[in-house]
Each structure stands twice: as C-alpha cells, then as structure tokens.
Design a protein around this motif. Structure first.
Motif, short mmCIF file in Angstrom:
data_model
loop_
_atom_site.label_atom_id
_atom_site.label_comp_id
_atom_site.label_asym_id
_atom_site.label_seq_id
_atom_site.Cartn_x
_atom_site.Cartn_y
_atom_site.Cartn_z
N ILE A 151 -31.85 37.77 -21.38
CA ILE A 151 -30.45 37.71 -20.93
C ILE A 151 -29.53 37.64 -22.15
CG2 ILE A 151 -28.71 36.29 -19.72
CD1 ILE A 151 -30.83 35.64 -17.63
N VAL A 152 -29.95 36.83 -23.16
CA VAL A 152 -29.17 36.73 -24.40
C VAL A 152 -29.09 38.11 -25.08
CG1 VAL A 152 -29.10 35.70 -26.70
CG2 VAL A 152 -29.68 34.29 -24.72
N LYS A 153 -30.23 38.81 -25.14
CA LYS A 153 -30.27 40.14 -25.74
C LYS A 153 -29.39 41.12 -24.98
CE LYS A 153 -34.83 41.09 -27.39
NZ LYS A 153 -35.99 41.77 -26.94
N LEU A 154 -29.41 41.00 -23.65
CA LEU A 154 -28.59 41.91 -22.84
C LEU A 154 -27.11 41.64 -23.06
CD1 LEU A 154 -30.71 41.70 -19.57
CD2 LEU A 154 -30.26 43.79 -20.85
N ALA A 155 -26.76 40.36 -23.20
CA ALA A 155 -25.36 40.00 -23.45
C ALA A 155 -24.93 40.55 -24.81
CB ALA A 155 -25.17 38.49 -23.38
N TRP A 156 -25.85 40.49 -25.78
CA TRP A 156 -25.59 41.05 -27.11
C TRP A 156 -25.33 42.56 -27.00
CZ3 TRP A 156 -24.63 40.74 -32.16
CH2 TRP A 156 -25.06 41.76 -33.00
N LYS A 157 -26.13 43.24 -26.17
CA LYS A 157 -25.99 44.69 -26.00
C LYS A 157 -24.64 45.03 -25.35
CE LYS A 157 -28.36 48.33 -23.38
NZ LYS A 157 -29.57 48.64 -22.60
N HIS A 158 -24.25 44.23 -24.34
CA HIS A 158 -23.05 44.58 -23.58
C HIS A 158 -21.78 43.93 -24.12
CE1 HIS A 158 -25.19 46.84 -20.50
NE2 HIS A 158 -26.11 45.89 -20.52
N ASN A 159 -21.89 42.87 -24.92
CA ASN A 159 -20.70 42.19 -25.42
C ASN A 159 -20.98 41.62 -26.82
OD1 ASN A 159 -18.29 40.87 -25.71
ND2 ASN A 159 -18.61 39.40 -24.05
N PRO A 160 -21.17 42.51 -27.83
CA PRO A 160 -21.58 42.03 -29.17
C PRO A 160 -20.55 41.13 -29.85
CG PRO A 160 -21.15 44.40 -29.20
CD PRO A 160 -21.09 43.97 -27.78
#
Ligand SMILES: Nc1nc2c(ncn2[C@@H]2O[C@H](COP(=O)(O)OP(=O)(O)OP(=O)(O)O)[C@@H](O)[C@H]2O)c(=O)[nH]1
Ligand SMILES: [Mg+2]
Length: 326
Positions: free
Chosen positions: A222-231
C-alpha cells in the motif's frame, strides 16, 4: 432467475483463484452454475494444486487454467487475459463468499457506473479470524487516508471490476496485495468510483493460506502504491522525519544547559534547522496529500457530470420527436 438478472449476468465472467481447495471448489462452482452463468464464463485459475482441485473443477465443465508466476496476485493477472466480458467478478474458492450476491454486485456496477464494486463482509464477521479482522480494519484505514476513499472492507475476496481498467493497468504487486492494487488503480483513475454491497461471509472450508507475513507485505505494498500514485506526499513525508533527530538534539542541548549550565550553540542551531525544515516538510506532506485527494474527487465529479450530460443527450432525440405529438 428473472430476465433482468440474466441480462446483467451476461456482462460478467467469474474468476476463482485456487490453491488446494478440493474440499470447497465443487460446492463453490455448483452455487455459481445454479445462477445460470454458463461454464465457459467461469475461470478457475489454479496455482498448481497438489490435491484434486483441478479435477473437481474440470468435472463441472468450467474453464480451468494454470497461473503464470506464483501467488494469488499473479493468478488473477493471468486470468485477466482470458476475459472478454465488460466486467469481471473475482471470488475466493474456499466457500466463504456466497454466490447468491453475484447479481447484486454486478447490477450495482452496471446500473450505477461503478468501476469497482466490493462485497463488504457485513454478516458472519465472526467467521473472519480475529487477527485478519484487525489487519483488514487497519489496512483499510491506511488505504482510505492515502487514497481519499471511504472503503469499509479493502481486502474482501469478492469484487467486480470493469475489465477495461484491469487490461490497461500494469499490475505489479505479488502475493495477496492484488485487492489493494486494484482499488488503488481504480481510486486514482478518472472517474474511479468504488461502490459497495453488503454480503455474508461463511466459515472457510479447507486450510487457510494467508499468514501474518502476508499482512505486512500488503502494508508495504500500500505504501509503494501510494508512492506510485502520489510521490510528492512521500518525498515530503520522508523529509519530515528529520524532525525526530531535531527534537532529540534540542532536548540534549536543553538538558546540558539546565543540568550543567553549558551552552552548546552549534548543536542548538543544528537542532533548530532540523526542526524547522522537518516541520515544513510535514506541512508540505499534508498539503500534497490533500491536493491529491482533491484532484481525485474533482475527477470523480467531472466524470459524473459527463455521464449526466451524455445521459441527457441520449434522451434528447426522443423528447424532440415527442414534440411533434404535443
Ligand atoms: N491460484 C492461486 N490461488 C491462491 C494462491 N494462494 C491462495 N489462493 C487462493 O486465493 C483464495 C484466497 O486465499 P485464502 O487462503 O482463502 O486467503 P484469505 O481468504 O485471504 O484468508 P483465509 O480464508 O482466512 O485463509 C483462495 O481461493 C485460495 O485458494 C496461489 O498461490 N495461487
Ligand atoms: Mg479465504
């Protein structure tokens, strides 16, 4: 089954990931077939079961394929390539999700234009192991904060998704993170509306595969996905971590002054710089988070307005031709 339900069900294919589910898979498939869904639109995607799961599934006439890679995420990604209907419904093969809710989920997606509809486990929650219930609650809250959603059951194993969204996304997560990844892709895409339908959860038949380590992996994903969508949020949030050493040094400098009367000027300045820049980064992180959430909300509203206008335009020719009769 009435005609309305069968028309709705024409739009969906069912995907069931399985790994050693011989005790449950027969019952799961019989329930789905009894809804009138043809066997060629039911796909069992197996992770090389060592029991008779595959034989039992084949005996029901459904499509059985072997997955690429390993884990539930890879299994679902393999199955997506075989889907030709506009919607796909994913459900576990362990008899926990009753098939009778399939029409409700698909109807909500088709009629209300949701890109994803999640079956929220409302009844039978006592059948979810306590640790899974807590993990699911925590991960759903973290996801909602990062993606501006208001979901109740992120990790439910029964959901409908628009096939086009799944086909154009590059899904990267492994293990059991596919539900979070699909919800993240939908929530951050144009018009990404996620609907929910309350469902019942039954006691699992057969042995469970989900372990505590998988929960930790889902959190990291989830953290990685948040990084992908909202760096921007992440970069500034990482910057805000200098607050911690800043505060520690400030306390140390203060104690030196109080206890020994020693003034550590240089360290004092270092502490102030760290605290001020950490605090700024923290404020920027919050701002980046809210800006992104606002962008997603605006996307959703533009999409809804567009659908409204298109609906009106579709109706207009009829009202024009009506005028001649008035
Ligand atoms: N193809 C495939 N399916 C898998 C794999 N691991 C689990 N599954 C299936 O994915 C579904 C969900 O797995 P479960 O073990 O039920 O996990 P869960 O529902 O999150 O948790 P519990 O039911 O509480 O154990 C089941 O139908 C499993 O058989 C895998 O590596 N490959
Ligand atoms: Mg399960």
């Amino acid at each position: 089954m009435n005609r309305d339900s069968s028309k709705i069900l024409d739009k969906v294919s069912i995907v069931i990931p399985t790994y050693n589910e011989e005790e449950a898979i027969g019952r799961v498939l019989d329930e789905i077939l009894s809804l009138g869904i043809p066997p060629e639109r039911i796909i069992v995607v197996d992770g090389y079961s060592t029991d008779s799961t595959v034989e039992i599934a084949r005996s029901r006439g459904v499509k059985v394929i072997y997955q690429n890679g390993s884990g539930k995420s890879d299994a679902i990604k393999t199955a997506i390539q075989h889907i030709e209907t506009p919607y796909v419904l994913v459900m576990d093969g362990d008899y926990t999700y009753p098939a009778k809710y399939i029409p409700d989920l698909v109807r909500k997606a088709v009629d209300k234009g949701y890109a994803e509809v999640i079956g929220v486990r409302k009844w039978g929650r006592e059948n979810i192991p306590l640790i899974n219930r807590f993990g699911n609650w925590l991960l759903t809250k973290i996801f909602n904060l990062l993606f501006g959603t208001n979901l109740k059951d992120l990790l439910s194993g029964m959901y409908v998704v628009k096939t086009s969204i799944l086909k154009r996304q590059i899904l990267e997560t492994r293990g059991f993170s596919i539900e979070s990844e699909i919800a993240a892709a939908v929530a951050s895409s144009f018009g990404g509306l996620i609907g929910e339908v309350p469902i019942e959860y039954r006691r699992r038949i057969g042995r469970k595969k989900l372990k505590i380590a998988h929960g930790l992996r889902i959190f990291l994903d989830i953290v990685k996905l948040a990084w992908k969508h909202n760096p921007v949020f992440f970069i500034t949030f990482l910057g805000s971590l200098v607050l911690i050493p800043g505060i520690a040094i400030a306390v140390w400098v203060f104690l030196h002054y109080i206890l020994y009367g020693i003034r550590l000027y240089i360290w004092g300045i270092v502490a102030v710089i760290l605290i001020v820049s950490g605090f700024h980064s923290f404020l920027l992180a919050i701002l980046a988070l809210y800006l992104k959430r606002m962008e997603w909300r605006i996307h959703k509203n533009i999409y809804l307005m567009r659908e409204h206008i298109l609906d009106d335009l579709r109706r207009e020719p009829r009202s024009r031709s009506m005028k001649g009769y008035e």
